[in-house]
Design a protein around this motif. Structure first.
Motif, PDB file in Angstrom:
ATOM      1  N   GLU A   1     -53.980  83.001  49.430  1.00 52.39           N
ATOM      2  CA  GLU A   1     -53.155  84.182  49.654  1.00 52.39           C
ATOM      3  C   GLU A   1     -51.783  83.783  50.203  1.00 52.39           C
ATOM      4  O   GLU A   1     -51.616  83.493  51.373  1.00 52.39           O
ATOM      5  N   ASP A   2     -50.795  83.707  49.326  1.00 54.18           N
ATOM      6  CA  ASP A   2     -49.431  83.412  49.734  1.00 54.18           C
ATOM      7  C   ASP A   2     -48.703  84.741  49.844  1.00 54.18           C
ATOM      8  O   ASP A   2     -48.270  85.318  48.859  1.00 54.18           O
ATOM      9  N   GLN A   3     -48.552  85.224  51.048  1.00 60.47           N
ATOM     10  CA  GLN A   3     -48.036  86.576  51.238  1.00 60.47           C
ATOM     11  C   GLN A   3     -46.528  86.676  51.088  1.00 60.47           C
ATOM     12  O   GLN A   3     -45.993  87.766  50.998  1.00 60.47           O
ATOM     13  N   CYS A   4     -45.838  85.546  51.058  1.00 58.89           N
ATOM     14  CA  CYS A   4     -44.388  85.571  50.965  1.00 58.89           C
ATOM     15  C   CYS A   4     -43.957  84.576  49.899  1.00 58.89           C
ATOM     16  O   CYS A   4     -44.096  83.373  50.076  1.00 58.89           O
ATOM     17  N   VAL A   5     -43.466  85.076  48.764  1.00 59.33           N
ATOM     18  CA  VAL A   5     -43.041  84.219  47.660  1.00 59.33           C
ATOM     19  C   VAL A   5     -41.517  84.130  47.690  1.00 59.33           C
ATOM     20  O   VAL A   5     -40.823  85.129  47.505  1.00 59.33           O
ATOM     21  N   LEU A   6     -41.003  82.917  47.933  1.00 63.95           N
ATOM     22  CA  LEU A   6     -39.572  82.684  48.102  1.00 63.95           C
ATOM     23  C   LEU A   6     -39.057  81.841  46.952  1.00 63.95           C
ATOM     24  O   LEU A   6     -39.668  80.833  46.593  1.00 63.95           O
ATOM     25  N   SER A   7     -37.939  82.249  46.362  1.00 66.80           N
ATOM     26  CA  SER A   7     -37.354  81.504  45.239  1.00 66.80           C
ATOM     27  C   SER A   7     -35.854  81.327  45.449  1.00 66.80           C
ATOM     28  O   SER A   7     -35.187  82.206  46.005  1.00 66.80           O
ATOM     29  N   GLY A   8     -35.339  80.186  44.995  1.00 68.95           N
ATOM     30  CA  GLY A   8     -33.896  79.989  44.953  1.00 68.95           C
ATOM     31  C   GLY A   8     -33.221  79.743  46.280  1.00 68.95           C
ATOM     32  O   GLY A   8     -31.998  79.888  46.377  1.00 68.95           O
ATOM     33  N   GLU A   9     -34.006  79.355  47.323  1.00 63.48           N
ATOM     34  CA  GLU A   9     -33.354  79.113  48.605  1.00 63.48           C
ATOM     35  C   GLU A   9     -32.318  77.998  48.515  1.00 63.48           C
ATOM     36  O   GLU A   9     -31.342  77.970  49.270  1.00 63.48           O
ATOM     37  N   GLY A  10     -32.516  77.069  47.560  1.00 64.54           N
ATOM     38  CA  GLY A  10     -31.541  75.993  47.374  1.00 64.54           C
ATOM     39  C   GLY A  10     -30.168  76.504  46.955  1.00 64.54           C
ATOM     40  O   GLY A  10     -29.155  75.828  47.185  1.00 64.54           O
ATOM     41  N   LYS A  11     -30.123  77.690  46.333  1.00 64.40           N
ATOM     42  CA  LYS A  11     -28.829  78.268  45.933  1.00 64.40           C
ATOM     43  C   LYS A  11     -27.934  78.547  47.142  1.00 64.40           C
ATOM     44  O   LYS A  11     -26.703  78.588  47.017  1.00 64.40           O
ATOM     45  N   LEU A  12     -28.551  78.744  48.309  1.00 63.87           N
ATOM     46  CA  LEU A  12     -27.761  79.031  49.507  1.00 63.87           C
ATOM     47  C   LEU A  12     -26.973  77.808  49.967  1.00 63.87           C
ATOM     48  O   LEU A  12     -26.013  77.941  50.731  1.00 63.87           O
ATOM     49  N   LEU A  13     -27.383  76.629  49.500  1.00 62.81           N
ATOM     50  CA  LEU A  13     -26.619  75.416  49.832  1.00 62.81           C
ATOM     51  C   LEU A  13     -25.243  75.452  49.175  1.00 62.81           C
ATOM     52  O   LEU A  13     -24.323  74.754  49.608  1.00 62.81           O
ATOM     53  N   GLU A  14     -25.107  76.255  48.116  1.00 65.35           N
ATOM     54  CA  GLU A  14     -23.842  76.356  47.401  1.00 65.35           C
ATOM     55  C   GLU A  14     -22.936  77.447  47.972  1.00 65.35           C
ATOM     56  O   GLU A  14     -21.807  77.607  47.518  1.00 65.35           O
ATOM     57  N   VAL A  15     -23.426  78.201  48.957  1.00 67.39           N
ATOM     58  CA  VAL A  15     -22.636  79.271  49.565  1.00 67.39           C
ATOM     59  C   VAL A  15     -21.823  78.687  50.715  1.00 67.39           C
ATOM     60  O   VAL A  15     -22.379  78.250  51.723  1.00 67.39           O
ATOM     61  N   GLN A  16     -20.520  78.671  50.564  1.00 67.46           N
ATOM     62  CA  GLN A  16     -19.667  77.998  51.537  1.00 67.46           C
ATOM     63  C   GLN A  16     -19.810  78.584  52.933  1.00 67.46           C
ATOM     64  O   GLN A  16     -19.781  77.866  53.936  1.00 67.46           O
ATOM     65  N   ASP A  17     -19.978  79.910  53.022  1.00 72.71           N
ATOM     66  CA  ASP A  17     -20.106  80.554  54.332  1.00 72.71           C
ATOM     67  C   ASP A  17     -21.275  79.992  55.125  1.00 72.71           C
ATOM     68  O   ASP A  17     -21.269  79.990  56.355  1.00 72.71           O
ATOM     69  N   LEU A  18     -22.309  79.505  54.423  1.00 74.22           N
ATOM     70  CA  LEU A  18     -23.498  78.976  55.084  1.00 74.22           C
ATOM     71  C   LEU A  18     -23.490  77.449  55.146  1.00 74.22           C
ATOM     72  O   LEU A  18     -23.850  76.860  56.163  1.00 74.22           O
ATOM     73  N   SER A  19     -23.066  76.812  54.061  1.00 74.09           N
ATOM     74  CA  SER A  19     -23.160  75.353  53.984  1.00 74.09           C
ATOM     75  C   SER A  19     -22.142  74.643  54.867  1.00 74.09           C
ATOM     76  O   SER A  19     -22.279  73.445  55.136  1.00 74.09           O
ATOM     77  N   ALA A  20     -21.120  75.359  55.324  1.00 68.70           N
ATOM     78  CA  ALA A  20     -20.098  74.720  56.158  1.00 68.70           C
ATOM     79  C   ALA A  20     -20.627  74.339  57.538  1.00 68.70           C
ATOM     80  O   ALA A  20     -19.984  73.576  58.261  1.00 68.70           O
ATOM     81  N   ASN A  21     -21.777  74.868  57.916  1.00 67.53           N
ATOM     82  CA  ASN A  21     -22.328  74.601  59.252  1.00 67.53           C
ATOM     83  C   ASN A  21     -23.761  74.078  59.089  1.00 67.53           C
ATOM     84  O   ASN A  21     -24.667  74.828  58.733  1.00 67.53           O
ATOM     85  N   LEU A  22     -23.950  72.789  59.362  1.00 66.91           N
ATOM     86  CA  LEU A  22     -25.258  72.162  59.157  1.00 66.91           C
ATOM     87  C   LEU A  22     -26.325  72.752  60.068  1.00 66.91           C
ATOM     88  O   LEU A  22     -27.461  72.988  59.647  1.00 66.91           O
ATOM     89  N   ASP A  23     -25.978  73.017  61.342  1.00 68.28           N
ATOM     90  CA  ASP A  23     -26.951  73.604  62.265  1.00 68.28           C
ATOM     91  C   ASP A  23     -27.401  74.977  61.786  1.00 68.28           C
ATOM     92  O   ASP A  23     -28.576  75.341  61.907  1.00 68.28           O
TER      93      ASP A  23
END
Length: 338
Positions: free
Chosen positions: A224-246
């Motif tokens: 039972e996998d209650q949370c199916v997550l896809s494409g989280e790697g795409k967020l690495l391409e979002v500058q607003d997020l990728s600019a800060n490693l922490d």
């Protein structure tokens, strides 16, 4: 309460910042707002909006960007969302894998990610743990294969190693007894029944039943996998997020643990339609730079889960909202058909 001029300027600022990703200055606001006001008036309005917490000034620029509070006012009161045209809806529907419920949910998560270029997430319905059928097959003198079929069609196999060897006849009798008396009941109900009602059974058979129920509970829980997550790697391409490693580490820690994410999706399940969580305002996801757009979905009229998109606060909400909304509706229709 903000006057009409302040609202128009705030709306223009948020729209330009979402489109361009750069702090918005008074000259840009004058050009795009359609207002006949002086640059000095715009600067005064911006100062007021900053005092009220709707915008802020980055240190490196005289322009301003929206705060989570500014985004909240924008999506609640100023945003205009157009429904997707029917041909777009049909195109989305054709991309959902309706061959079985699990694939359908996984394909909905991927579809959300592919269409928005952010992370797509689906909180799956909690599986039924009621048992439809059980079988025991002897593999060797002391090894038994248990085949358990739940009422939602999930099939799990587990190896049991009981203290006593059972003949094929004994295993068939034990399975027949179980199926005749307890098919359709949950594993917890059967466990209680074995303790209370099966005094007449031999202790070694009761031990076999208990071992089967424990293994069955573990098997269904793992499946039972209650949370199916896809494409989280795409967020690495979002500058607003990728600019800060922490910041990225905290976000991916949330994805890995899934506890906070499940809490947010549970909140979305309680809403009547699309709900937007901006930054840390929910108190669950502690990142001011992220937003989650969710919508509940149903099976036969009963809300059973949530779909959503996770991305930066600087997302095109007018585009993401209808995608999340129609995906929830398509998922409801397909699951109800199943």
């Amino acid at each position: 309460m903000l006057d009409k001029r302040s609202l128009v300027l705030l709306k223009t600022l948020v729209e330009r910042y979402i489109a361009e990703g750069q702090p918005v200055g008074s000259r840009t606001l004058s050009r795009y707002s359609g207002l006949d006001v002086s640059p000095a008036t715009i600067r005064n309005v911006m100062a007021d909006l900053e005092d009220l917490g709707f915008v802020t000034s980055p240190h490196t620029s005289a322009g301003r960007i929206p705060t989570p509070r500014g985004y909240r006012l924008f999506v609640d009161s100023l945003l205009t969302v157009q429904p997707l045209p029917s041909e777009a809806v049909q195109a989305l529907e054709s991309k959902l894998d309706t061959s079985d419920p699990q694939r359908l949910i996984a394909s909905a998560s991927r579809l959300l990610s592919d269409l928005t270029h952010f992370a797509g997430v689906v909180m799956a319905p909690k599986r039924s743990t009621a048992v439809r059928h059980i079988e025991f097959l002897s593999l060797s003198e002391r090894r038994i294969l248990m085949i358990l079929v739940s009422t939602d069609g999930n099939v799990q196999n587990r190896i049991l190693i009981p203290d006593k060897a059972f003949s094929a006849t004994e295993l068939a009798e034990a399975a027949n007894f179980f199926n005749q008396n307890y098919a359709g009941r949950t594993l917890d109900e059967v466990k209680q029944a074995i303790q209370d009602e099966l005094k007449a059974l031999r202790q070694d058979v009761i031990a076999l039943m208990n071992a089967a129920l424990e293994a069955g509970s573990a098997a269904l829980s793992e499946a039972e996998d209650q949370c199916v997550l896809s494409g989280e790697g795409k967020l690495l391409e979002v500058q607003d997020l990728s600019a800060n490693l922490d910041r990225l580490k905290r976000l991916f820690s949330i994805f890995e643990q899934k506890t906070e994410l499940m809490q947010l999706l549970a909140l979305g399940q309680q809403s009547q339609g699309v709900q937007i969580f901006i930054g840390g305002e929910s108190g669950v996801m502690p990142l001011d730079e992220c937003s989650l757009v969710t919508a509940p979905y149903e099976v036969n009229g009963r809300v059973v889960g949530t779909v959503g998109v996770i991305g930066p606060t600087r997302m095109a909400y007018d585009r993401v909202i209808p995608i999340v909304d129609i995906t929830a509706k398509l998922l409801s229709s397909a699951l109800s058909y199943h």
